[in-house]
Design a protein around this motif. Structure first.
Motif, mmCIF file in Angstrom:
data_model
loop_
_atom_site.group_PDB
_atom_site.id
_atom_site.type_symbol
_atom_site.label_atom_id
_atom_site.label_comp_id
_atom_site.label_asym_id
_atom_site.label_seq_id
_atom_site.Cartn_x
_atom_site.Cartn_y
_atom_site.Cartn_z
ATOM 1 N N MET A 1 -55.211 -49.538 77.427
ATOM 2 C CA MET A 1 -55.425 -50.670 78.332
ATOM 3 C C MET A 1 -56.069 -50.225 79.640
ATOM 4 S SD MET A 1 -51.738 -52.531 78.213
ATOM 5 C CE MET A 1 -50.960 -53.027 76.710
ATOM 6 N N VAL A 2 -56.730 -51.171 80.291
ATOM 7 C CA VAL A 2 -57.151 -50.979 81.675
ATOM 8 C C VAL A 2 -55.956 -51.285 82.569
ATOM 9 C CG1 VAL A 2 -58.654 -51.833 83.519
ATOM 10 C CG2 VAL A 2 -59.568 -51.510 81.215
ATOM 11 N N CYS A 3 -55.314 -52.396 82.311
ATOM 12 C CA CYS A 3 -54.121 -52.834 83.036
ATOM 13 C C CYS A 3 -53.382 -53.822 82.145
ATOM 14 C CB CYS A 3 -54.524 -53.491 84.353
ATOM 15 S SG CYS A 3 -53.147 -54.009 85.380
ATOM 16 N N ASP A 4 -52.093 -53.704 82.068
ATOM 17 C CA ASP A 4 -51.297 -54.617 81.253
ATOM 18 C C ASP A 4 -51.361 -56.017 81.874
ATOM 19 O OD1 ASP A 4 -49.134 -56.133 80.134
ATOM 20 O OD2 ASP A 4 -48.161 -54.253 79.551
ATOM 21 N N PHE A 5 -51.802 -56.986 81.089
ATOM 22 C CA PHE A 5 -51.926 -58.360 81.593
ATOM 23 C C PHE A 5 -50.596 -58.898 82.130
ATOM 24 C CE2 PHE A 5 -55.557 -58.933 78.361
ATOM 25 C CZ PHE A 5 -56.493 -58.490 79.275
ATOM 26 N N SER A 6 -49.496 -58.458 81.540
ATOM 27 C CA SER A 6 -48.195 -58.946 82.025
ATOM 28 C C SER A 6 -47.917 -58.476 83.449
ATOM 29 C CB SER A 6 -47.057 -58.539 81.082
ATOM 30 O OG SER A 6 -46.845 -57.143 81.119
ATOM 31 N N HIS A 7 -48.444 -57.301 83.831
ATOM 32 C CA HIS A 7 -48.271 -56.819 85.212
ATOM 33 C C HIS A 7 -49.077 -57.678 86.185
ATOM 34 C CE1 HIS A 7 -47.334 -52.657 83.341
ATOM 35 N NE2 HIS A 7 -46.247 -53.395 83.413
ATOM 36 N N ILE A 8 -50.282 -58.045 85.759
ATOM 37 C CA ILE A 8 -51.119 -58.912 86.588
ATOM 38 C C ILE A 8 -50.434 -60.264 86.776
ATOM 39 C CG2 ILE A 8 -53.323 -60.136 86.717
ATOM 40 C CD1 ILE A 8 -54.525 -57.775 85.103
ATOM 41 N N LYS A 9 -49.989 -60.838 85.670
ATOM 42 C CA LYS A 9 -49.346 -62.155 85.733
ATOM 43 C C LYS A 9 -48.081 -62.108 86.580
ATOM 44 C CE LYS A 9 -47.981 -66.084 82.993
ATOM 45 N NZ LYS A 9 -47.834 -66.700 81.691
ATOM 46 N N SER A 10 -47.299 -61.069 86.432
ATOM 47 C CA SER A 10 -46.063 -60.942 87.207
ATOM 48 C C SER A 10 -46.356 -60.857 88.698
ATOM 49 C CB SER A 10 -45.298 -59.706 86.750
ATOM 50 O OG SER A 10 -44.197 -59.470 87.588
ATOM 51 N N ARG A 11 -47.336 -60.046 89.064
ATOM 52 C CA ARG A 11 -47.642 -59.810 90.481
ATOM 53 C C ARG A 11 -48.242 -61.031 91.161
ATOM 54 N NH1 ARG A 11 -46.598 -59.007 94.908
ATOM 55 N NH2 ARG A 11 -47.874 -57.854 96.354
ATOM 56 N N ILE A 12 -49.068 -61.781 90.450
ATOM 57 C CA ILE A 12 -49.760 -62.926 91.056
ATOM 58 C C ILE A 12 -49.053 -64.232 90.711
ATOM 59 C CG2 ILE A 12 -51.936 -64.204 91.129
ATOM 60 C CD1 ILE A 12 -53.328 -61.460 90.648
ATOM 61 N N HIS A 13 -48.997 -64.573 89.431
ATOM 62 C CA HIS A 13 -48.363 -65.824 89.003
ATOM 63 C C HIS A 13 -46.885 -65.841 89.382
ATOM 64 C CE1 HIS A 13 -46.515 -68.666 86.147
ATOM 65 N NE2 HIS A 13 -47.661 -69.317 86.249
ATOM 66 N N GLY A 14 -46.202 -64.737 89.128
ATOM 67 C CA GLY A 14 -44.766 -64.669 89.416
ATOM 68 C C GLY A 14 -44.432 -64.877 90.877
ATOM 69 N N TYR A 15 -45.344 -64.491 91.749
ATOM 70 C CA TYR A 15 -45.107 -64.636 93.191
ATOM 71 C C TYR A 15 -45.546 -66.001 93.722
ATOM 72 C CZ TYR A 15 -45.119 -63.609 98.177
ATOM 73 O OH TYR A 15 -44.883 -63.648 99.538
ATOM 74 N N LEU A 16 -46.683 -66.517 93.259
ATOM 75 C CA LEU A 16 -47.270 -67.719 93.858
ATOM 76 C C LEU A 16 -46.909 -69.035 93.175
ATOM 77 C CD1 LEU A 16 -50.921 -66.455 94.482
ATOM 78 C CD2 LEU A 16 -49.043 -66.597 96.143
ATOM 79 N N ASP A 17 -46.650 -69.030 91.865
ATOM 80 C CA ASP A 17 -46.529 -70.280 91.114
ATOM 81 C C ASP A 17 -45.434 -71.184 91.661
ATOM 82 O OD1 ASP A 17 -47.405 -71.971 88.966
ATOM 83 O OD2 ASP A 17 -45.550 -71.453 87.913
ATOM 84 N N HIS A 18 -45.776 -72.431 91.852
ATOM 85 C CA HIS A 18 -44.908 -73.487 92.372
ATOM 86 C C HIS A 18 -44.398 -73.194 93.781
ATOM 87 C CE1 HIS A 18 -45.092 -74.939 88.268
ATOM 88 N NE2 HIS A 18 -44.683 -76.104 88.746
ATOM 89 N N TRP B 1 -54.524 -74.162 90.552
ATOM 90 C CA TRP B 1 -55.603 -73.182 90.629
ATOM 91 C C TRP B 1 -55.713 -72.436 89.309
ATOM 92 C CZ3 TRP B 1 -52.284 -73.770 94.856
ATOM 93 C CH2 TRP B 1 -52.887 -74.089 96.075
ATOM 94 N N ILE B 2 -56.939 -72.191 88.887
ATOM 95 C CA ILE B 2 -57.202 -71.315 87.750
ATOM 96 C C ILE B 2 -57.719 -70.001 88.343
ATOM 97 C CG2 ILE B 2 -58.510 -70.936 85.629
ATOM 98 C CD1 ILE B 2 -56.604 -73.330 85.454
ATOM 99 N N ILE B 3 -56.965 -68.936 88.122
ATOM 100 C CA ILE B 3 -57.313 -67.633 88.694
ATOM 101 C C ILE B 3 -57.685 -66.691 87.559
ATOM 102 C CG2 ILE B 3 -56.463 -65.673 90.031
ATOM 103 C CD1 ILE B 3 -54.559 -67.646 91.446
ATOM 104 N N THR B 4 -58.869 -66.110 87.670
ATOM 105 C CA THR B 4 -59.326 -65.133 86.686
ATOM 106 C C THR B 4 -59.486 -63.799 87.392
ATOM 107 O OG1 THR B 4 -60.500 -66.878 85.502
ATOM 108 C CG2 THR B 4 -61.079 -64.610 84.955
ATOM 109 N N VAL B 5 -58.791 -62.784 86.874
ATOM 110 C CA VAL B 5 -58.810 -61.436 87.435
ATOM 111 C C VAL B 5 -59.616 -60.551 86.491
ATOM 112 C CG1 VAL B 5 -57.378 -59.460 88.068
ATOM 113 C CG2 VAL B 5 -56.565 -61.779 88.536
ATOM 114 N N TYR B 6 -60.620 -59.887 87.025
ATOM 115 C CA TYR B 6 -61.463 -58.981 86.248
ATOM 116 C C TYR B 6 -61.102 -57.546 86.619
ATOM 117 C CZ TYR B 6 -64.327 -63.139 85.506
ATOM 118 O OH TYR B 6 -64.773 -64.392 85.168
ATOM 119 N N CYS B 7 -60.799 -56.734 85.622
ATOM 120 C CA CYS B 7 -60.411 -55.343 85.851
ATOM 121 C C CYS B 7 -61.347 -54.409 85.099
ATOM 122 C CB CYS B 7 -58.975 -55.107 85.389
ATOM 123 S SG CYS B 7 -57.757 -56.037 86.328
ATOM 124 N N LYS B 8 -61.449 -53.169 85.607
ATOM 125 C CA LYS B 8 -62.261 -52.177 84.920
ATOM 126 C C LYS B 8 -61.669 -50.790 85.151
ATOM 127 C CE LYS B 8 -65.569 -51.467 88.676
ATOM 128 N NZ LYS B 8 -66.976 -51.495 89.053
#
Length: 107
Positions: free
Chosen positions: A41-58, A25-32
């Motif tokens: 920053m609006v939100c640190d991209f590493s926090h987004i990646k950790s919360r979503i990718h870190g939990y779901l990947d593989h 899956w290619i997931i694009t998260v839009y923040c404002k």
């Protein structure tokens, strides 16, 4: 971000998607935000990646998520993980994209 994993769908009609199968899956998260934080920053991209990718990947999404793991439900779940998120797109395969837009009237 790209998430590799597998799932099976529970459907009220016959479909090969009811069998276990995988996607990248290619997931694009839009923040404002009305204002940037102290770091600019609006939100640190590493926090987004950790919360979503870190939990779901593989992972096996049926075990990780408490709902039928359709692309649409996955997009909604991703949006719920990030307070600044207003929209998420989930591309399950080429040409198959689901978009979830947060209702701005929700709390």
């Amino acid at each position: 971000m790209e998430i590799a994993g597998c799932h099976r769908l529970t459907l009220d009609y016959e479909s090969k998607c009811t069998r276990v199968h995988g996607h990248n899956w290619i997931i694009t998260v839009y923040c404002k935000a009305k204002e940037l934080d102290a770091n600019g920053m609006v939100c640190d991209f590493s926090h987004i990646k950790s919360r979503i990718h870190g939990y779901l990947d593989h992972g096996y999404l049926n075990d990780l998520l408490p709902f039928n793991p359709t692309a649409e439900n996955l997009a909604r779940w991703c949006a719920e993980q990030i307070p600044q998120c207003y929209k998420v797109t989930v591309q399950e395969s080429e040409g198959n994209i689901a978009t979830y837009v947060v209702d701005e009237e929700e709390p």
